[in-house]
Design a protein around this motif. Structure first.
Motif, mmCIF file in Angstrom:
data_model
loop_
_atom_site.group_PDB
_atom_site.id
_atom_site.type_symbol
_atom_site.label_atom_id
_atom_site.label_comp_id
_atom_site.label_asym_id
_atom_site.label_seq_id
_atom_site.Cartn_x
_atom_site.Cartn_y
_atom_site.Cartn_z
ATOM 1 N N PHE A 68 0.794 -1.231 0.000
ATOM 2 C CA PHE A 68 0.000 0.000 0.000
ATOM 3 C C PHE A 68 0.830 1.287 0.000
ATOM 4 O O PHE A 68 0.418 2.289 -0.583
ATOM 5 C CB PHE A 68 -0.939 -0.007 1.215
ATOM 6 C CG PHE A 68 -1.932 -1.138 1.198
ATOM 7 C CD1 PHE A 68 -1.580 -2.405 1.651
ATOM 8 C CD2 PHE A 68 -3.210 -0.953 0.683
ATOM 9 C CE1 PHE A 68 -2.489 -3.465 1.603
ATOM 10 C CE2 PHE A 68 -4.123 -1.996 0.642
ATOM 11 C CZ PHE A 68 -3.764 -3.259 1.097
ATOM 12 N N ASP A 69 1.985 1.258 0.650
ATOM 13 C CA ASP A 69 2.812 2.461 0.818
ATOM 14 C C ASP A 69 3.263 2.974 -0.550
ATOM 15 O O ASP A 69 4.167 2.418 -1.154
ATOM 16 C CB ASP A 69 4.023 2.101 1.699
ATOM 17 C CG ASP A 69 5.004 3.259 1.825
ATOM 18 O OD1 ASP A 69 6.005 3.101 2.552
ATOM 19 O OD2 ASP A 69 4.788 4.315 1.190
ATOM 20 N N GLY A 70 2.562 3.990 -1.023
ATOM 21 C CA GLY A 70 2.859 4.558 -2.346
ATOM 22 C C GLY A 70 1.780 4.198 -3.348
ATOM 23 O O GLY A 70 0.981 5.058 -3.753
ATOM 24 N N ASP A 112 11.541 7.298 -6.957
ATOM 25 C CA ASP A 112 12.487 7.070 -5.862
ATOM 26 C C ASP A 112 12.117 7.807 -4.584
ATOM 27 O O ASP A 112 12.926 8.559 -4.027
ATOM 28 C CB ASP A 112 13.901 7.455 -6.306
ATOM 29 C CG ASP A 112 14.937 6.718 -5.439
ATOM 30 O OD1 ASP A 112 16.139 6.874 -5.705
ATOM 31 O OD2 ASP A 112 14.527 6.025 -4.497
ATOM 32 N N GLU A 113 10.901 7.580 -4.101
ATOM 33 C CA GLU A 113 10.465 8.241 -2.866
ATOM 34 C C GLU A 113 11.136 7.595 -1.652
ATOM 35 O O GLU A 113 11.518 8.287 -0.703
ATOM 36 C CB GLU A 113 8.948 8.110 -2.742
ATOM 37 C CG GLU A 113 8.340 8.951 -1.641
ATOM 38 C CD GLU A 113 8.316 8.279 -0.277
ATOM 39 O OE1 GLU A 113 8.612 7.077 -0.195
ATOM 40 O OE2 GLU A 113 8.029 8.972 0.702
ATOM 41 N N GLU A 114 11.331 6.283 -1.674
ATOM 42 C CA GLU A 114 11.854 5.628 -0.467
ATOM 43 C C GLU A 114 13.355 5.808 -0.298
ATOM 44 O O GLU A 114 13.901 5.579 0.788
ATOM 45 C CB GLU A 114 11.532 4.129 -0.524
ATOM 46 C CG GLU A 114 10.061 3.797 -0.450
ATOM 47 C CD GLU A 114 9.412 4.157 0.885
ATOM 48 O OE1 GLU A 114 8.207 3.951 1.030
ATOM 49 O OE2 GLU A 114 10.106 4.666 1.782
ATOM 50 N N GLY A 115 14.049 6.127 -1.366
ATOM 51 C CA GLY A 115 15.498 6.284 -1.243
ATOM 52 C C GLY A 115 16.168 4.971 -0.859
ATOM 53 O O GLY A 115 17.241 4.949 -0.267
ATOM 54 N N GLU A 160 -2.062 5.094 6.103
ATOM 55 C CA GLU A 160 -1.476 5.591 7.336
ATOM 56 C C GLU A 160 -0.382 4.634 7.802
ATOM 57 O O GLU A 160 -0.512 3.420 7.720
ATOM 58 C CB GLU A 160 -2.538 5.747 8.450
ATOM 59 C CG GLU A 160 -1.913 6.505 9.637
ATOM 60 C CD GLU A 160 -2.694 6.473 10.914
ATOM 61 O OE1 GLU A 160 -3.837 5.979 10.916
ATOM 62 O OE2 GLU A 160 -2.141 6.943 11.934
ATOM 63 N N GLN A 161 0.721 5.198 8.258
ATOM 64 C CA GLN A 161 1.827 4.376 8.782
ATOM 65 C C GLN A 161 1.863 4.626 10.286
ATOM 66 O O GLN A 161 2.723 5.297 10.822
ATOM 67 C CB GLN A 161 3.133 4.764 8.092
ATOM 68 C CG GLN A 161 3.073 4.442 6.587
ATOM 69 C CD GLN A 161 4.112 5.166 5.769
ATOM 70 O OE1 GLN A 161 4.217 6.383 5.829
ATOM 71 N NE2 GLN A 161 4.859 4.431 4.973
ATOM 72 N N GLY A 162 0.834 4.134 10.919
ATOM 73 C CA GLY A 162 0.625 4.382 12.345
ATOM 74 C C GLY A 162 -0.812 4.020 12.659
ATOM 75 O O GLY A 162 -1.560 3.561 11.783
ATOM 76 N N SER A 180 3.923 -0.732 8.741
ATOM 77 C CA SER A 180 4.288 -0.309 7.377
ATOM 78 C C SER A 180 5.773 -0.623 7.171
ATOM 79 O O SER A 180 6.463 -1.031 8.111
ATOM 80 C CB SER A 180 4.026 1.192 7.210
ATOM 81 O OG SER A 180 4.319 1.593 5.886
ATOM 82 N N HIS A 181 6.227 -0.444 5.915
ATOM 83 C CA HIS A 181 7.608 -0.849 5.566
ATOM 84 C C HIS A 181 7.806 -2.309 5.957
ATOM 85 O O HIS A 181 8.838 -2.698 6.469
ATOM 86 C CB HIS A 181 8.646 0.074 6.240
ATOM 87 C CG HIS A 181 8.709 1.405 5.567
ATOM 88 N ND1 HIS A 181 9.651 2.371 5.856
ATOM 89 C CD2 HIS A 181 7.936 1.945 4.603
ATOM 90 C CE1 HIS A 181 9.446 3.427 5.087
ATOM 91 N NE2 HIS A 181 8.412 3.199 4.329
ATOM 92 N N SER A 182 6.761 -3.091 5.660
ATOM 93 C CA SER A 182 6.742 -4.523 6.003
ATOM 94 C C SER A 182 5.684 -5.204 5.138
ATOM 95 O O SER A 182 4.653 -4.595 4.814
ATOM 96 C CB SER A 182 6.352 -4.690 7.470
ATOM 97 O OG SER A 182 5.745 -5.958 7.674
HETATM 98 MN MN MN Z 1 7.525 4.489 2.826
#
Ligand code: MN
Ligand code: HGY
Ligand code: MN
Ligand code: MN
Length: 393
Positions: free
Chosen positions: A80-82, A114-117, A183-185, A364-366
């Motif tokens: 979902f992130d992005g 390249d948002e996450e870098g 949401e990341q939270g 998130s980031h998972s």
């Molecule tokens: Mn992210």
């Protein structure tokens, strides 16, 4: 739409996504974006920094309302992130067309590169270059873990790296940018399905280089060692302790060891710190405290410690008429976030707001990142209402 993106860059083992800038999965996502744009009769455009735009109306008219997000991921990210922001943007346009909405301003959907870098170490490269907060020279100096330079990676992926740079004219033609993001939270977990961003915590990335002395793991007495792994490990412990005391965040999530041999004491350990706090004073004090702890421990271990700040994003406060307008329109709660976003970078240049969609666990980031279908649809309806309010009256 959503189903087409799900397999791209997905690991069968973990179910997580690996869509690094300019790799093959990124290329598949970009092809998907172009196909979605052209399939809706939108004018497809690639900007000088490799960001993708899908336009409805005249991009030169000015006052454009822009929505979108990113399609790249962290090394083993969630679905979902992005992508939720980009898919919801196309779905919101479809919804507005079904409502017979009359657009009085140009509308654009954007995929920021390249948002996450994750590959070159600096987040939001596409939006930073566009906003002029990352210079072409700085971008040209970035290398990935294999030593590949950013411009060479762009060129290999078929993009011209010589044109990258600030894009003031483009930003001058944008009236508002609204990014929808999972949401990341857990602020929304107990409440409503959609919220509006209040502020983004200041955050940054620092690289700690711990220089020790390579030696034999079997023949070197403990008291004779200058082991950088020891200093690194104690710095990780100190960072956690000090972050907890400060009510802030400090994460050593990435490490590199040289020569990285089981039976050799390391000569160099590189640890990357991601640190964030509710305000800049707390963040600065926290990083300074971690740096002091590393240096003191290094003294004891005979290890030299070097600190390099790789990127920094000041606090972003979305407070203002656009945020208030969205919160009122949607009757949605306003919530802070510790996550960085392209919207956070662009907020320094144009009126910007964010919508968050409920994530029941906040993870998130998972690969475990999740949002319920009903909440995603509520997000699309909310985004459609916002775009109608901003671009159709
Ligand atoms: Mn992210
Ligand atoms: O790292 C972040 O906060 C964002 O998810 N890129
Ligand atoms: Mn994101
Ligand atoms: Mn983002």
């Amino acid at each position: 739409m959503w189903a087409e993106l799900l397999p791209v860059g997905r690991s069968a083992a973990s179910g997580g996504y690996r869509r690094f800038a300019w790799n093959s999965a990124d290329a598949e996502c970009r092809a998907w974006f172009e196909q979605q744009a052209r399939g809706r009769g939108l004018a497809y455009e690639l900007d000088r920094n490799g960001n993708q735009w899908a336009w409805l109306g005249d991009p030169t008219a000015g006052g454009a309302v822009v929505t979108g997000s990113h399609l790249d991921s962290v090394p083993d990210g969630g679905a979902f992130d992005g992508p939720l922001g980009v898919v919801s943007s196309f779905a919101a346009l479809d919804e507005l067309r079904s409502r017979g909405a009359e657009f009085t301003r140009p509308l654009a959907i954007v995929n920021f590169g390249d948002e996450e870098g994750a590959r070159f170490g600096v987040a939001c490269i596409g939006s930073r270059l566009t906003a002029g907060v990352l210079s072409p020279e700085q971008a040209y100096g970035l290398r990935d873990a294999d030593g590949v330079r950013l411009p060479d990676a762009m060129e290999k992926a078929g993009y011209d790296p010589t044109a990258i740079g600030a894009d003031e004219d483009r930003l001058a033609r944008i009236g508002a940018f609204v990014e929808l993001h999972v949401e990341q939270g857990r602020c929304l977990a107990e409440g409503q399905p959609v919220g509006v961003a209040g502020a983004i915590w200041p955050h940054g990335r620092w690289r700690f280089d711990f220089h020790g002395e390579a030696n034999h793991a079997g023949t070197t007495r403990i008291e004779d060692r200058r082991d950088p792994m020891l200093t690194y490990a104690n710095t990780v412990l100190a960072a956690r302790k000090k972050a907890k005391q400060a009510g802030a965040r400090a994460t050593f999530g990435k490490v590199a060891v040289e020569p990285n041999g089981t039976n050799a004491i390391a000569s160099l350990v590189r640890g990357w710190l991601d640190s964030r706090a509710a305000d800049e004073r707390t963040l600065t004090a926290l990083v300074e405290a971690i740096e002091r702890a590393a240096a003191e421990r290094g003294e004891r271990d005979g290890v030299r410690v070097e600190l390099t700040r790789e990127s920094y994003t000041p606090v972003v406060d979305f407070d203002g008429p656009l945020r208030d307008r969205l919160a009122k329109l949607l009757d949605a709660p306003v919530l802070p976030t510790g996550a960085g976003h392209d919207a956070g970078i662009l907020a320094s240049a144009i009126p910007t707001a964010m919508l968050f969609v409920r994530n029941p666990t906040g993870v998130s980031h998972s690969p475990a990142e999740h949002a319920e279908q009903a909440d995603c649809l509520a997000g699309v309806a909310a985004l459609a209402d916002v775009l109608e309010d901003l671009a159709c009256h």
